[in-house]
Design an enzyme around this catalytic site. Structure first.
Site, PDB file in Angstrom:
ATOM      1  N   ARG A  15      52.130  44.157  31.648  1.00  0.00           N
ATOM      2  CA  ARG A  15      51.357  42.837  30.959  1.00  0.00           C
ATOM      3  C   ARG A  15      50.434  43.319  30.020  1.00  0.00           C
ATOM      4  NH1 ARG A  15      49.521  40.047  36.387  1.00  0.00           N
ATOM      5  NH2 ARG A  15      49.586  42.320  37.187  1.00  0.00           N
ATOM      6  N   LYS A  75      44.438  44.203  34.781  1.00  0.00           N
ATOM      7  CA  LYS A  75      44.251  45.039  36.169  1.00  0.00           C
ATOM      8  C   LYS A  75      42.910  45.917  36.282  1.00  0.00           C
ATOM      9  CE  LYS A  75      46.487  44.487  39.248  1.00  0.00           C
ATOM     10  NZ  LYS A  75      45.969  43.511  40.409  1.00  0.00           N
ATOM     11  N   TYR A  94      41.177  40.887  36.236  1.00  0.00           N
ATOM     12  CA  TYR A  94      41.030  40.897  37.744  1.00  0.00           C
ATOM     13  C   TYR A  94      40.540  41.909  38.175  1.00  0.00           C
ATOM     14  CZ  TYR A  94      44.745  37.213  37.075  1.00  0.00           C
ATOM     15  OH  TYR A  94      45.271  36.014  36.580  1.00  0.00           O
ATOM     16  N   HIS A  96      39.369  42.234  42.021  1.00  0.00           N
ATOM     17  CA  HIS A  96      39.925  42.210  43.421  1.00  0.00           C
ATOM     18  C   HIS A  96      39.111  43.371  44.197  1.00  0.00           C
ATOM     19  CE1 HIS A  96      43.185  39.531  42.706  1.00  0.00           C
ATOM     20  NE2 HIS A  96      43.647  40.137  41.885  1.00  0.00           N
ATOM     21  N   GLU A 118      39.583  36.220  38.785  1.00  0.00           N
ATOM     22  CA  GLU A 118      40.135  35.682  39.972  1.00  0.00           C
ATOM     23  C   GLU A 118      38.907  34.496  40.696  1.00  0.00           C
ATOM     24  OE1 GLU A 118      38.926  39.567  41.471  1.00  0.00           O
ATOM     25  OE2 GLU A 118      39.916  39.014  39.912  1.00  0.00           O
ATOM     26  N   ASP A 270      46.888  42.223  46.932  1.00  0.00           N
ATOM     27  CA  ASP A 270      45.595  42.253  46.166  1.00  0.00           C
ATOM     28  C   ASP A 270      44.246  42.195  46.774  1.00  0.00           C
ATOM     29  OD1 ASP A 270      46.234  43.061  43.572  1.00  0.00           O
ATOM     30  OD2 ASP A 270      46.843  40.912  42.902  1.00  0.00           O
TER      31      ASP A 270
END
Length: 364
Positions: A15, A75, A94, A96, A118, A270
């Site tokens: 991505r 990411k 993201y 996480h 998120e 995740d």
């Protein structure tokens, strides 16, 4: 404002956080987009397309990180990128952090304004930037599970849809949120026998009405989970508590009772995973066996469909990125409460309660 877009370096990641369309939008609003060369190639977007949309290019990730006011990623930064982060920089990706205390420490050390996709919320309390990837992960979980049930890759040899005269495979989905609901849709569409469990009976009612009793809905409690997992060919773990570490719902004892060659796909990996003791895997080595059961726990599952995932993600992030460009980061955060909910780190502190609790740091 200079928006930096480095290549994603997580194993198997395809991505990119910026499409030519999004690039054209933010440059028209006055931002400069600085991309690492070929950053979008794995998602099917060429440098020529970005150039036509107004981007400029850097030969290395280091130059992108060093020059940008805000880094836009897919990411979370990996250890190799920790040294590239600039003091006081804004990072929109993201994160996480509940499953990444080392990254949380680095973000605090460098005073990074960390805005996590998120935890950004919409006005109705939903998570619009998490939603598209949850949908993709839910759908992929059934494709992946069906593949690893095949005999040639160590599976039990069960065809999820079966054929006339044979039992279809049993898919058990633990969690009926976005990812779980989309896993149910795919599994039911393949003709599998589907059971879905959740604590929220309202979600179960919606699925019961949608499938008119063709999908079994059960309240998630230890007894029900244990019974269903024991008879499952494929278990999909789709339990999510936003920003928090995923709760353990499927225990090792339950996994031991599964038939050899069965498959577990833990979408919640995740956030640490909802299967007891499950270990991270990668696109290079996606599964391992424990108790004769194939475990799939790749934390960037949507990278398997990099173009679709990129389009889904950037369509969701575009309004927020445009707002930040138009108003500046601080004003955008002040005026948009949902975007402000995305802030996980600021000024050297963790400022999101569930993350602070998960990693053991004090909340600001």
């Amino acid at each position: 404002m200079i928006i930096g877009v480095p290549k994603e370096i997580k194993i198997g990641e395809k991505r990119v956080s910026m499409t030519p369309s999004l690039c054209r939008r933010v440059t028209s609003l006055g931002a400069q987009v600085l991309m690492e060369k070929n950053a979008g190639l794995t998602a099917g977007f060429t440098d020529a397309e970005y150039k036509a949309a107004g981007a400029t290019f850097a030969a290395s990730a280091e130059k992108v990180w060093k020059s940008a006011d805000m880094i836009l990623k897919v990411k979370e930064p990996l250890e190799a990128e920790f040294g590239l982060m600039q003091q006081g920089q804004t990072l929109f990706t993201y994160l996480h952090l509940a499953a990444g205390p080392a990254l949380a420490k680095q973000l605090c050390k460098k005073g990074i304004l960390g805005i996590a996709y998120e935890t950004v919320e919409s006005s109705d309390g939903q998570f619009p930037l998490l939603k598209p990837m949850s949908q993709i992960a839910g759908r992929l979980s059934i494709q992946i599970g069906a593949y690893f049930l095949q005999s040639q890759v160590g599976g039990s040899g069960v065809l999820l849809g079966g054929i006339p005269g044979t039992m279809p495979g049993h898919v058990v989905v633990v969690g009926a949120g976005n990812s779980g609901a989309h896993a149910v849709r795919m599994a039911a569409g393949m003709g599998a026998r589907v059971t879905v469990l959740d604590l929220d009976t309202r979600k179960l009612e919606v699925l019961d009405q949608e499938y008119r009793g063709k999908v079994v809905t059960l309240v998630s409690n230890p007894a029900n989970v244990e019974a269903e997992v024991a008879s499952a060919d494929l278990v999909v773990g789709a339990v999510l508590i936003p920003a928090a570490k995923a709760p353990t719902v499927v225990t090792k004892k339950m996994v031991k009772n599964m038939r050899p060659g069965s498959v577990i796909v833990d979408i919640a990996i995740d956030q640490g995973g909802c299967v007891e003791g499950i270990q991270y895997t990668s696109h290079e080595k996606p599964t391992y066996q424990e108790f004769g059961v194939n475990h799939y726990a790749v934390p960037n599952m949507p990278a398997l469909v990099g173009r679709t995932s990129t389009l889904g993600l950037t369509q969701a992030t575009e309004p927020y990125v445009a707002m930040i460009v138009q108003k500046g980061v601080e004003r955008a955060l002040a005026e948009h409460k949902g975007l402000a909910k995305g802030v996980n780190t600021r000024g050297g502190r963790i400022v999101y309660g569930e993350v602070a609790k998960a990693v053991g740091f004090d909340q600001a």
